[in-house]
Design a protein around this motif. Structure first.
Motif, PDB file in Angstrom:
ATOM      1  N   ILE A 133      32.839  42.580  25.024  1.00 35.50           N
ATOM      2  CA  ILE A 133      32.265  41.295  25.406  1.00 35.50           C
ATOM      3  C   ILE A 133      31.308  40.887  24.288  1.00 35.50           C
ATOM      4  CG2 ILE A 133      30.860  40.054  27.088  1.00 35.50           C
ATOM      5  CD1 ILE A 133      31.771  42.099  29.148  1.00 35.50           C
ATOM      6  N   PRO A 134      31.603  39.808  23.560  1.00 34.97           N
ATOM      7  CA  PRO A 134      30.757  39.419  22.429  1.00 34.97           C
ATOM      8  C   PRO A 134      29.410  38.865  22.868  1.00 34.97           C
ATOM      9  CG  PRO A 134      32.456  37.775  22.813  1.00 34.97           C
ATOM     10  CD  PRO A 134      32.766  38.916  23.732  1.00 34.97           C
ATOM     11  N   VAL A 135      28.358  39.334  22.197  1.00 34.05           N
ATOM     12  CA  VAL A 135      26.994  38.865  22.450  1.00 34.05           C
ATOM     13  C   VAL A 135      26.284  38.737  21.115  1.00 34.05           C
ATOM     14  CG1 VAL A 135      24.748  39.480  23.432  1.00 34.05           C
ATOM     15  CG2 VAL A 135      26.812  39.884  24.751  1.00 34.05           C
ATOM     16  N   ASP A 136      25.529  37.652  20.952  1.00 34.66           N
ATOM     17  CA  ASP A 136      24.731  37.467  19.745  1.00 34.66           C
ATOM     18  C   ASP A 136      23.501  38.356  19.851  1.00 34.66           C
ATOM     19  OD1 ASP A 136      23.350  36.709  17.526  1.00 34.66           O
ATOM     20  OD2 ASP A 136      22.961  34.650  18.167  1.00 34.66           O
ATOM     21  N   ARG A 137      23.582  39.546  19.261  1.00 30.36           N
ATOM     22  CA  ARG A 137      22.499  40.518  19.383  1.00 30.36           C
ATOM     23  C   ARG A 137      21.450  40.367  18.286  1.00 30.36           C
ATOM     24  NH1 ARG A 137      25.217  46.275  19.911  1.00 30.36           N
ATOM     25  NH2 ARG A 137      26.109  45.591  17.943  1.00 30.36           N
ATOM     26  N   ASP A 138      21.710  39.473  17.340  1.00 30.10           N
ATOM     27  CA  ASP A 138      20.767  39.291  16.242  1.00 30.10           C
ATOM     28  C   ASP A 138      19.695  38.252  16.557  1.00 30.10           C
ATOM     29  OD1 ASP A 138      22.084  41.174  14.671  1.00 30.10           O
ATOM     30  OD2 ASP A 138      23.513  39.674  13.939  1.00 30.10           O
TER      31      ASP A 138
END
Length: 225
Positions: free
Chosen positions: A86-91
């Motif tokens: 599941i893609p998440v913007d972790r930056d």
């Protein structure tokens, strides 16, 4: 359907090339929410994990893995999404919160969520201090935590990246950890640290890794400097 086809093809390929030994799969509940928590040594850890667990495993990944352009970008997006990422913007500034809430949603749906408490790949194959997101998820959802270790992955992908090598792999799952005694204490930092350390202790026992009581991100930065 894409997940089934991908798992069937890659599962066959993995069994032929690596002949992984899997121990303790009976410790993974057949239904209901469960957190799989383990060490993180290589880029392909999540792929190996997904292929040896019968239930579908969801995990968090960088959104850059699914936003590539052209044919290569579309193939990568299909591959990672089909494998349960599941893609998440972790930056971003709220990356940690987004990852935590995504994990909670998966668990609230009664599914399996895979997580690496170290927060990033180990820079040298040792086991580093866990971040307390794993504890918050367990206490917020009541889901049991099944620790796991993939022994030999440092030989499959030395340094955590680059070409894959043929090497024996053993995937071990420990007994479920129940933290229901801490219900309602998911904001107590001492409890969160105690729960996280207990999980990491079990992972260390399964993996045989040397433990380092600092965060992997700090160790990586010191190594780069």
């Amino acid at each position: 359907m894409s997940r089934i086809l991908l798992k069937a093809f890659l599962g066959l390929l993995m069994r032929v090339l690596y002949r992984p030994k899997v121990e303790g799969t009976e410790n993974i509940p057949g239904s209901g929410p469960v957190i799989l928590a383990g060490s993180h040594v290589t880029f392909v850890d999540s792929l190996f994990l997904a292929l040896v667990v019968k239930r579908q495993v969801f995990f968090i990944g960088k959104d850059e893995y699914v936003t590539g352009k052209g044919i290569k970008g579309r193939l990568m997006a299909w591959f990672f999404r089909s494998s349960g990422m599941i893609p998440v913007d972790r930056d971003g500034g709220h990356g940690g919160v987004a990852a935590l809430m995504t994990g909670r949603r998966i668990l609230d749906e009664g599914r399996v969520f895979g997580i690496y408490p170290e927060g990033t790949r180990s820079p040298d194959g040792r086991l580093y201090r866990g971040r307390t997101g794993i504890a918050r998820l367990a206490l917020m959802t009541g889901a049991p935590v099944v620790p796991f270790a993939m022994v030999g992955m440092d030989k499959v992908q030395p340094g955590g990246k680059g070409m894959l090598h043929l090497a024996p792999v053993t995937v071990r799952f420990g007994e479920p950890l129940d933290f229901s005694r801490y219900e309602g204490m998911d904001r107590d930092r001492y409890i969160l640290r105690a729960v996280t350390d207990e999980v990491m202790s079990e992972v260390m026992s399964l993996s045989g890794q040397e433990y380092v009581d600092v965060y992997a991100t700090k160790a990586r930065a010191s190594k780069a400097a």
